[in-house]
Write a protein that holds these residues in place. Structure first.
Motif, PDB file in Angstrom:
ATOM      1  N   CYS A  36      42.768  44.795  40.699  1.00 51.59           N
ATOM      2  CA  CYS A  36      42.571  46.221  40.891  1.00 51.59           C
ATOM      3  C   CYS A  36      41.797  46.413  42.196  1.00 51.59           C
ATOM      4  O   CYS A  36      40.728  45.833  42.380  1.00 51.59           O
ATOM      5  N   GLN A  38      40.184  49.022  43.310  1.00 55.16           N
ATOM      6  CA  GLN A  38      38.918  49.710  43.139  1.00 55.16           C
ATOM      7  C   GLN A  38      37.910  48.858  42.369  1.00 55.16           C
ATOM      8  O   GLN A  38      36.752  48.728  42.785  1.00 55.16           O
ATOM      9  N   CYS A  39      38.331  48.269  41.245  1.00 60.13           N
ATOM     10  CA  CYS A  39      37.399  47.528  40.379  1.00 60.13           C
ATOM     11  C   CYS A  39      36.966  46.186  40.961  1.00 60.13           C
ATOM     12  O   CYS A  39      35.808  45.803  40.831  1.00 60.13           O
ATOM     13  N   LYS A  44      37.063  51.786  46.747  1.00 62.94           N
ATOM     14  CA  LYS A  44      36.804  53.075  46.104  1.00 62.94           C
ATOM     15  C   LYS A  44      36.978  54.274  47.032  1.00 62.94           C
ATOM     16  O   LYS A  44      37.283  55.370  46.597  1.00 62.94           O
ATOM     17  N   CYS A  50      42.546  53.396  39.243  1.00 59.33           N
ATOM     18  CA  CYS A  50      42.826  51.966  39.358  1.00 59.33           C
ATOM     19  C   CYS A  50      44.228  51.760  39.932  1.00 59.33           C
ATOM     20  O   CYS A  50      45.188  52.365  39.463  1.00 59.33           O
ATOM     21  N   ASP A  51      44.326  50.903  40.944  1.00 57.40           N
ATOM     22  CA  ASP A  51      45.608  50.616  41.592  1.00 57.40           C
ATOM     23  C   ASP A  51      45.653  49.150  41.982  1.00 57.40           C
ATOM     24  O   ASP A  51      44.642  48.581  42.415  1.00 57.40           O
ATOM     25  N   LEU A  68      50.006  48.224  38.522  1.00 63.50           N
ATOM     26  CA  LEU A  68      48.950  47.550  37.779  1.00 63.50           C
ATOM     27  C   LEU A  68      49.365  47.264  36.332  1.00 63.50           C
ATOM     28  O   LEU A  68      49.242  46.142  35.850  1.00 63.50           O
ATOM     29  N   ALA A  74      45.490  46.143  32.038  1.00 62.81           N
ATOM     30  CA  ALA A  74      44.614  45.957  33.194  1.00 62.81           C
ATOM     31  C   ALA A  74      43.154  45.801  32.800  1.00 62.81           C
ATOM     32  O   ALA A  74      42.371  45.199  33.533  1.00 62.81           O
ATOM     33  N   HIS A  75      42.781  46.323  31.618  1.00 63.64           N
ATOM     34  CA  HIS A  75      41.387  46.259  31.194  1.00 63.64           C
ATOM     35  C   HIS A  75      41.112  45.150  30.177  1.00 63.64           C
ATOM     36  O   HIS A  75      40.021  45.058  29.640  1.00 63.64           O
ATOM     37  N   CYS A  81      41.678  44.652  36.247  1.00 62.29           N
ATOM     38  CA  CYS A  81      40.402  45.346  36.443  1.00 62.29           C
ATOM     39  C   CYS A  81      39.214  44.450  36.094  1.00 62.29           C
ATOM     40  O   CYS A  81      38.069  44.817  36.371  1.00 62.29           O
TER      41      CYS A  81
END
Length: 109
Positions: A36, A38-39, A44, A50-51, A68, A74-75, A81
Motif C-alpha cells: 500500500c 499510503q500505509c 500520503k 489505500c492504493d 490492491l 489488504a488489511h 497495508c
C-alpha cells in the motif's frame, strides 16, 4: 509531409525517456517490492485512502493495471497495508505511474 513529422515526433519522444523510465519499460518480468503506497511507503500527500504501489529504483509509484484488493485482504497480517511483498511484473513508468500489464504476487518466504 505529415507522415515525416509524425515519425520524427515519435522518434524524439522515444529517445527522450529517461534511464529510469527505460529500465521500468522492460518487456521482461522484473521483481519489485509492492505494498500500500499510503500505509507502507508513506505516499500520503498524493492520494487519500489505500492504493497499490511499487518500488522502482528506490522510489514508490502508484500502480495501474491491478488493484490492491485484487490480491487478497489488504488489511490481513500479510496484506499490502501490513506488509511489503514482492511481485514479478511487466510494466512501464508513464506520467509518474507504474502501469503493469502482468502482475504475479510472489509467495512469502
Amino acid at each position: 509531409m505529415k507522415k515525416v513529422f509524425l515519425i520524427l515526433a515519435f522518434m524524439l519522444g522515444a529517445t527522450s525517456m529517461n534511464a529510469q523510465e527505460k529500465k521500468a519499460a522492460a518487456k521482461e518480468p522484473v521483481i519489485v517490492e509492492v505494498a500500500c503506497g499510503q500505509c507502507m511507503f508513506g505516499m500520503k500527500e498524493i492520494k487519500k485512502g489505500c492504493d497499490l504501489a511499487a518500488m522502482v529504483d528506490g522510489k514508490p509509484y502508484f500502480v495501474e493495471g491491478t488493484k490492491l484488493d485484487d490480491h487478497g485482504d489488504a488489511h490481513a497480517a500479510d496484506g499490502f497495508c501490513s506488509a511489503v511483498r514482492k511481485a514479478e511484473v511487466v510494466g512501464e513508468l508513464k506520467n509518474n505511474v507504474f502501469v503493469v500489464t502482468e502482475f504475479k504476487l510472489l509467495p512469502r518466504k
